[in-house]
Design a protein around this motif. Sequence first.
Motif, mmCIF file in Angstrom:
data_model
loop_
_atom_site.group_PDB
_atom_site.id
_atom_site.type_symbol
_atom_site.label_atom_id
_atom_site.label_comp_id
_atom_site.label_asym_id
_atom_site.label_seq_id
_atom_site.Cartn_x
_atom_site.Cartn_y
_atom_site.Cartn_z
ATOM 1 N N LYS A 184 49.786 39.302 38.817
ATOM 2 C CA LYS A 184 49.743 40.379 37.828
ATOM 3 C C LYS A 184 51.031 41.187 37.768
ATOM 4 O O LYS A 184 51.233 41.958 36.832
ATOM 5 N N ASN A 203 46.706 34.751 42.723
ATOM 6 C CA ASN A 203 46.665 35.418 41.411
ATOM 7 C C ASN A 203 47.997 36.137 41.181
ATOM 8 O O ASN A 203 48.764 36.383 42.119
ATOM 9 N N LYS A 205 39.482 34.339 42.820
ATOM 10 C CA LYS A 205 38.766 35.389 42.082
ATOM 11 C C LYS A 205 37.619 35.966 42.905
ATOM 12 O O LYS A 205 37.446 37.184 42.987
ATOM 13 N N TYR A 235 37.297 39.926 44.133
ATOM 14 C CA TYR A 235 36.227 40.871 43.808
ATOM 15 C C TYR A 235 35.495 41.357 45.062
ATOM 16 O O TYR A 235 35.124 42.532 45.145
ATOM 17 N N PRO A 276 43.341 43.038 32.369
ATOM 18 C CA PRO A 276 42.345 42.901 33.429
ATOM 19 C C PRO A 276 41.765 41.486 33.464
ATOM 20 O O PRO A 276 41.689 40.802 32.441
ATOM 21 N N GLY A 277 41.356 41.068 34.653
ATOM 22 C CA GLY A 277 40.765 39.737 34.775
ATOM 23 C C GLY A 277 41.786 38.679 35.142
ATOM 24 O O GLY A 277 42.880 38.980 35.626
ATOM 25 N N PHE A 278 41.427 37.437 34.873
ATOM 26 C CA PHE A 278 42.248 36.296 35.275
ATOM 27 C C PHE A 278 42.468 35.377 34.083
ATOM 28 O O PHE A 278 41.712 35.393 33.117
#
Length: 198
Positions: free
Chosen positions: A42, A40, A190, A194, A120-122
């Motif tokens: 960010k 991921n 993901k 989490y 926020p999130g993917f």
Amino acid sequence: MNSYKFVINIFKNFCKTFFKFRVIGAENIPNEGNIVIASNHKSNLDPIFIAAAIENREVAAIAKKELFNIKPLAFILKKLNVIPINREKPDISTIKNILKAIKDGYVLGIFPEGTRIKEPGFGEAKAGLSLFAIKGKAQVIPISIISNYKLFNRVTIYIDKPISLEEYYKVKLSTQDHEKIAQNVLEIIKENYYIHSK
């Protein structure tokens, strides 16, 4: 000490000095064989975190070609095996360079979402991850970067076990097929994100 190791040592010291840096699953990076790591994305710190986390192999990452327009940065990126790419339309020579890096024993680093996801999130996975892994006959290793990117806070790099895509090596795949395969890897990233954010 070669320039790659020299810069990586700086990255490691940076991570350990300014963050509570933790790597889980480092043993899942094999010492040899064709490997693509997928993570991921960010922050601009993500490539530094990943490079610092992988100690047994040299990483060759893919980055947007615009970064190479800044000469001092371009010099450092070349020392770190970074491969420039036109994200909108990769040319044949770039694809060949990427596949050559895999063949030459580098761990290819790629962000499945194709760019930073600041909210926020993917995002959604692009086809590139699947395309390069299958063409390069490489296993894919999902990596989850778990951080709020604030100084002196926890950064966890969770490295999962390799995934084989061998069943697709001789199959003719569409762009949509590659996107679906890449998305499956992103779903693992993901899930681990989490789980280990708790």
